[in-house]
Design a protein around this motif. Structure first.
Motif, short mmCIF file in Angstrom:
data_model
loop_
_atom_site.label_atom_id
_atom_site.label_comp_id
_atom_site.label_asym_id
_atom_site.label_seq_id
_atom_site.Cartn_x
_atom_site.Cartn_y
_atom_site.Cartn_z
N PHE A 121 0.85 -1.16 -0.04
CA PHE A 121 0.09 -0.03 0.07
C PHE A 121 0.78 1.23 0.14
O PHE A 121 1.48 1.53 0.99
N GLY A 183 -5.47 -6.63 2.72
CA GLY A 183 -5.50 -5.40 1.76
C GLY A 183 -5.64 -4.20 2.71
O GLY A 183 -6.08 -4.29 3.97
N GLY A 185 -5.96 0.14 2.88
CA GLY A 185 -6.48 1.41 2.19
C GLY A 185 -6.75 2.49 3.14
O GLY A 185 -6.36 2.41 4.44
N SER A 233 -4.43 -9.01 -6.38
CA SER A 233 -5.03 -7.89 -6.02
C SER A 233 -4.54 -6.72 -6.32
O SER A 233 -3.29 -6.52 -6.82
N TYR A 235 -4.96 -2.14 -5.08
CA TYR A 235 -5.81 -1.07 -4.39
C TYR A 235 -5.98 0.26 -5.31
O TYR A 235 -4.78 0.55 -5.82
N HIS A 239 -10.50 1.79 -2.99
CA HIS A 239 -11.01 0.41 -2.44
C HIS A 239 -9.92 -0.80 -2.76
O HIS A 239 -9.22 -0.67 -3.63
N MET A 240 -10.21 -1.76 -2.24
CA MET A 240 -9.22 -2.85 -2.49
C MET A 240 -10.01 -3.99 -3.36
O MET A 240 -11.28 -4.19 -3.22
N SER A 256 -14.38 -6.54 -4.57
CA SER A 256 -14.00 -5.33 -3.85
C SER A 256 -14.44 -5.23 -2.52
O SER A 256 -15.42 -5.65 -1.98
N ASN A 287 -2.93 -1.20 -10.12
CA ASN A 287 -3.15 0.14 -9.98
C ASN A 287 -2.19 0.93 -11.24
O ASN A 287 -1.00 0.80 -11.13
#
Length: 463
Positions: A121, A183, A185, A233, A235, A239-240, A256, A287
């Motif tokens: 993250f 995850g 966020g 996955s 981010y 949202h994850m 999600s 991302n």
């Protein structure tokens, strides 16, 4: 005529609230460079409110107007398989893959448990560890001697934070949890950082919980996800997102998680992908330029996905998140003979670098990374010796010291030139492990500045 004397006011004389309002609009690198100006600037830059304001700006700003340049970080797990090493590197798209000068090396390990990367993250790396004697059946308030241990590592500040193990989730004695997905966020409403965890034993048990960074325990969520996620996955959009196995009636699904509402929901994939339950093996989430993207490595000619026939790459972007509207941003074909020994399902990791995307093909003794340059639609192959993996991250102002007691950094002895290189000798490592065992330290952590060094690799042009 004499010029009137002007009263000069330095930026440091501004009120703290005005100074923070100025700083949070600047790029992260510019802000961090001000930490060396004075103690006052150091205190201002490390203020938690600046980190949350900067993250809120990133959350609210459209990805088309500003994006952070992604950075590459190598996770090296090869030396003696008892510690991990994180350090940044630079890839210029040609023939150089190097460590940055004076790069901070984050180095940590434990004799009591094994740690593996779970999520990234911004510039925070999450790791999970389990005791080889007791497995991963925690959720019952077990301490670090048993069950799971979770770490957050900031390799650029040399910070390691052990996350709480206490949880509100009660697990039946005959239903141990052995698989976890994580995850992280940012909740823009409460201006807090959160970590979500989904656990299952792949049979009849499924649980979900969330940890607000800085609090003392995991809180059970009232609802569980409608399906089991996978390790793929990303981010994005606050949202994850996880890829999910398809079923007989669908090709793939995207699970999600909304960090504000703390709820799970399904994001539909591009409709043109068709229906095949095994398609998720050829897809990757990431991302990309601030938006959720889906990379498709499947063959357009072989819908049964048994072989990789005509080799093509598609990059889909979610151009409108509210309406879940996907757009095909890139599509290019590969040469027929380049990936003859390679299966697309072996590509375990996909990420973004400054000028495109990359894939990791990991084996026991080496990692092959494919860098796709979207400026020239070209790709090069880089072979890293040892158990390494390249990850992509973006800078942030988050300092883990604001969310708990950090693991003390134990500095190694300096060499003659004042610089310590890792990995260290096996004898030195064993002495450190023995010392940690006597002092009952579960985690060993060191940091050092290293010289600029070229990574050992072989490179090939692929198309």
């Amino acid at each position: 005529m004499e010029k009137p004397e002007l009263n000069s006011i330095t930026i440091g004389a501004l009120p703290p609230e005005i100074l923070i309002d100025i700083l949070w609009r600047l790029p992260v690198n510019s802000i961090c460079s001000m930490r060396c100006v004075s103690k006052a600037f150091l205190k201002t830059v490390d203020d938690p409110s600046l980190a949350t304001m900067h993250m809120r700006r990133r959350f609210l700003t459209s990805s088309t107007t500003t994006t952070e340049v992604p950075r590459l970080v190598v996770l090296d797990e090869s030396p003696f398989h008892q510690h991990d090493t994180l350090y940044p590197l630079k890839y210029n798209g040609k023939k150089l893959l190097t460590k940055s000068k004076q790069a901070i090396v984050s180095y940590f390990g434990s004799r009591r448990r094994f740690y593996s990367a779970a999520f990234v993250f911004c510039n925070l790396f999450g790791f999970t560890g389990h005791n080889p004697e007791h497995g991963r059946s925690c959720f019952r308030g077990l301490n670090l001697e048993h069950g799971r241990s979770c770490l957050l590592v900031n390799p650029f500040r040399g910070e390691v934070l052990i996350l709480p193990s206490a949880s509100d989730v009660q697990v039946p004695s005959n239903s141990p949890s052995d698989v976890d997905w994580y995850g992280m966020g940012f909740d823009n409403i409460t201006c807090s950082f959160k970590i979500v965890r989904v656990s299952t034993n792949k049979k009849d048990y499924l649980a979900a919980e969330v940890l607000v960074l800085g609090t003392s325990s995991w809180q059970k969520l009232p609802t569980v996800p409608p399906c089991i996620p996978t390790y793929k996955s990303a981010y994005a959009h606050g949202h994850m997102h996880w890829l999910v196995h398809g079923d007989d009636g669908s090709s793939v699904r995207i699970l999600s998680f909304d960090f504000q509402k703390e709820e799970f929901y399904l994001t539909p994939p591009p409709a043109s992908l068709g229906k095949n339950p095994d398609l998720w093996k050829f897809l990757h989430l990431l991302n990309f330029k601030g938006s959720l993207a889906l990379v498709n490595l499947s063959s357009l000619e072989d819908r049964h996905l048994k072989i990789w026939g005509r080799k093509s790459v598609e990059i889909w972007g979610l151009k409108n998140y509210d309406n879940k509207a996907w757009e095909l941003n890139y599509k290019f074909d590969l040469k027929q003979d380049l990936f003859a020994p390679l299966k697309p399902t072996s590509l375990s990791k996909c990420g973004e670098w400054e000028h495109g995307i990359f894939f990791n093909d990991e084996s026991d003794c080496s990692t092959t990374t494919f860098f796709v340059d979207l400026r020239r639609i070209s790709m090069k192959c880089v072979l890293l010796k040892g158990k390494m993996a390249i990850h992509s991250c973006t800078d942030s102002m988050i300092s883990l010291k604001n969310y708990g007691d950090l693991v003390d950094a134990k500095e190694p002895k300096r060499t003659r030139n004042g610089i310590t290189e890792f990995p260290m000798s096996q004898r030195t490592w064993r002495n450190m492990v023995n010392a940690a065992e006597v002092s009952e330290r579960d985690l060993l952590y060191l940091k050092a500045q290293t010289k600029s060094a070229r990574i050992s690799y072989n490179e090939k042009d692929l198309f």
